[in-house]
Structure formats: structure tokens, C-alpha cells
Design a protein around this motif. Structure first.
Motif, mmCIF file in Angstrom:
data_model
loop_
_atom_site.group_PDB
_atom_site.id
_atom_site.type_symbol
_atom_site.label_atom_id
_atom_site.label_comp_id
_atom_site.label_asym_id
_atom_site.label_seq_id
_atom_site.Cartn_x
_atom_site.Cartn_y
_atom_site.Cartn_z
ATOM 1 N N HIS A 195 0.814 -1.220 0.000
ATOM 2 C CA HIS A 195 0.000 0.000 0.000
ATOM 3 C C HIS A 195 0.845 1.266 0.000
ATOM 4 N N VAL A 196 2.155 1.122 -0.209
ATOM 5 C CA VAL A 196 3.046 2.288 -0.238
ATOM 6 C C VAL A 196 3.865 2.274 -1.528
ATOM 7 N N TYR A 197 4.587 3.373 -1.760
ATOM 8 C CA TYR A 197 5.409 3.515 -2.958
ATOM 9 C C TYR A 197 6.852 3.786 -2.562
ATOM 10 N N ARG A 198 7.773 3.003 -3.091
ATOM 11 C CA ARG A 198 9.204 3.192 -2.838
ATOM 12 C C ARG A 198 9.728 4.293 -3.751
ATOM 13 N N LEU A 199 10.593 5.149 -3.199
ATOM 14 C CA LEU A 199 11.184 6.250 -3.936
ATOM 15 C C LEU A 199 12.133 5.705 -5.006
ATOM 16 N N SER A 200 11.901 6.067 -6.253
ATOM 17 C CA SER A 200 12.704 5.601 -7.373
ATOM 18 C C SER A 200 12.607 6.600 -8.523
ATOM 19 N N ALA A 201 13.728 6.770 -9.239
ATOM 20 C CA ALA A 201 13.742 7.675 -10.393
ATOM 21 C C ALA A 201 14.875 7.282 -11.330
ATOM 22 N N ILE A 202 14.767 7.711 -12.576
ATOM 23 C CA ILE A 202 15.834 7.570 -13.555
ATOM 24 C C ILE A 202 16.416 8.962 -13.780
ATOM 25 N N ILE A 203 17.745 9.060 -13.695
ATOM 26 C CA ILE A 203 18.441 10.316 -13.975
ATOM 27 C C ILE A 203 19.230 10.100 -15.260
ATOM 28 N N GLU A 204 19.025 10.977 -16.254
ATOM 29 C CA GLU A 204 19.679 10.800 -17.559
ATOM 30 C C GLU A 204 20.369 12.080 -18.017
ATOM 31 N N LYS A 205 21.471 11.869 -18.745
ATOM 32 C CA LYS A 205 22.162 12.983 -19.384
ATOM 33 C C LYS A 205 23.104 12.419 -20.435
ATOM 34 N N ASP A 206 23.094 13.001 -21.623
ATOM 35 C CA ASP A 206 24.000 12.627 -22.709
ATOM 36 C C ASP A 206 23.993 11.120 -23.000
ATOM 37 N N GLY A 207 22.823 10.518 -23.018
ATOM 38 C CA GLY A 207 22.704 9.106 -23.348
ATOM 39 C C GLY A 207 23.063 8.143 -22.224
ATOM 40 N N GLN A 208 23.450 8.657 -21.071
ATOM 41 C CA GLN A 208 23.758 7.809 -19.914
ATOM 42 C C GLN A 208 22.607 7.897 -18.923
ATOM 43 N N SER A 209 22.405 6.832 -18.152
ATOM 44 C CA SER A 209 21.326 6.860 -17.161
ATOM 45 C C SER A 209 21.771 6.204 -15.859
ATOM 46 N N HIS A 210 21.123 6.639 -14.798
ATOM 47 C CA HIS A 210 21.374 6.109 -13.451
ATOM 48 C C HIS A 210 20.012 5.849 -12.822
ATOM 49 N N HIS A 211 19.797 4.650 -12.290
ATOM 50 C CA HIS A 211 18.535 4.317 -11.626
ATOM 51 C C HIS A 211 18.709 4.559 -10.132
ATOM 52 N N LEU A 212 18.009 5.558 -9.643
ATOM 53 C CA LEU A 212 18.049 5.941 -8.238
ATOM 54 C C LEU A 212 16.944 5.196 -7.500
ATOM 55 N N ILE A 213 17.301 4.408 -6.499
ATOM 56 C CA ILE A 213 16.318 3.710 -5.665
ATOM 57 C C ILE A 213 16.714 3.951 -4.210
ATOM 58 N N ARG A 214 15.758 4.337 -3.404
ATOM 59 C CA ARG A 214 16.006 4.579 -1.986
ATOM 60 C C ARG A 214 15.053 3.730 -1.149
ATOM 61 N N ALA A 215 15.382 3.583 0.108
ATOM 62 C CA ALA A 215 14.569 2.784 1.027
ATOM 63 C C ALA A 215 13.291 3.500 1.441
#
Length: 84
Positions: free
Chosen positions: A35-55
Motif C-alpha cells: 500500500h506504499v510507494y518506494r522512492l525511485s527515479a531515472i536520472i539521464e544525461k547525454d545518453g547515460q542513465s542512473h537508476h536511483l532507488i532509496r529505502a
């Protein structure tokens, strides 16, 4: 929400629009966990990406979107392109 979605727990959330910050595109992608949502996002720049996931978990998808954007901005300020 359709009957199948209710039965199998699939959410019908629309993909979030990217938010631009310091030349980086931040796309919130909260992960539903019960019933909750975990913090997560994709950060992108110049064709590179980083998947940000937090507790961190939040009670609504909207709160998770806002928190993901703020956390991603913090990571960008601290690490910049080194995160890739």
C-alpha cells in the motif's frame, strides 16, 4: 481500475514526465510495494542513465514523485556526472 488490475495488483499509473534540472532529465518511477510507494527515479544525461532507488516509502504516488525529484536533485548537486 479494471477488474484484472484489482485481482493481480497491477497499477494503472501513467508514466511521469521528465523534469529537467542542471541539464539532467529526472523521471520519477515510484515502485508500488503493497500500500506504499518506494522512492525511485531515472536520472539521464547525454545518453547515460542512473537508476536511483532509496529505502524511503511514501503513502501516495504523488508524494513519491515529489520526493524522487527532490532526492535526484540532491544527488545531482552532490555527484553531478560522476554518478555514471
Amino acid at each position: 481500475m479494471s477488474l484484472l488490475s484489482k485481482l493481480f495488483g497491477k497499477s494503472e499509473q501513467k508514466p511521469a514526465e521528465p523534469v529537467m534540472y542542471e541539464g539532467f532529465a529526472i523521471t520519477p518511477q515510484p515502485m508500488k510495494e503493497g500500500h506504499v510507494y518506494r522512492l525511485s527515479a531515472i536520472i539521464e544525461k547525454d545518453g547515460q542513465s542512473h537508476h536511483l532507488i532509496r529505502a524511503d516509502t511514501l503513502p501516495s504516488v504523488e508524494a513519491a514523485h515529489e520526493a524522487a525529484i527532490e532526492k535526484a536533485k540532491q544527488v545531482i548537486d552532490q555527484q553531478g556526472a560522476r554518478m555514471f
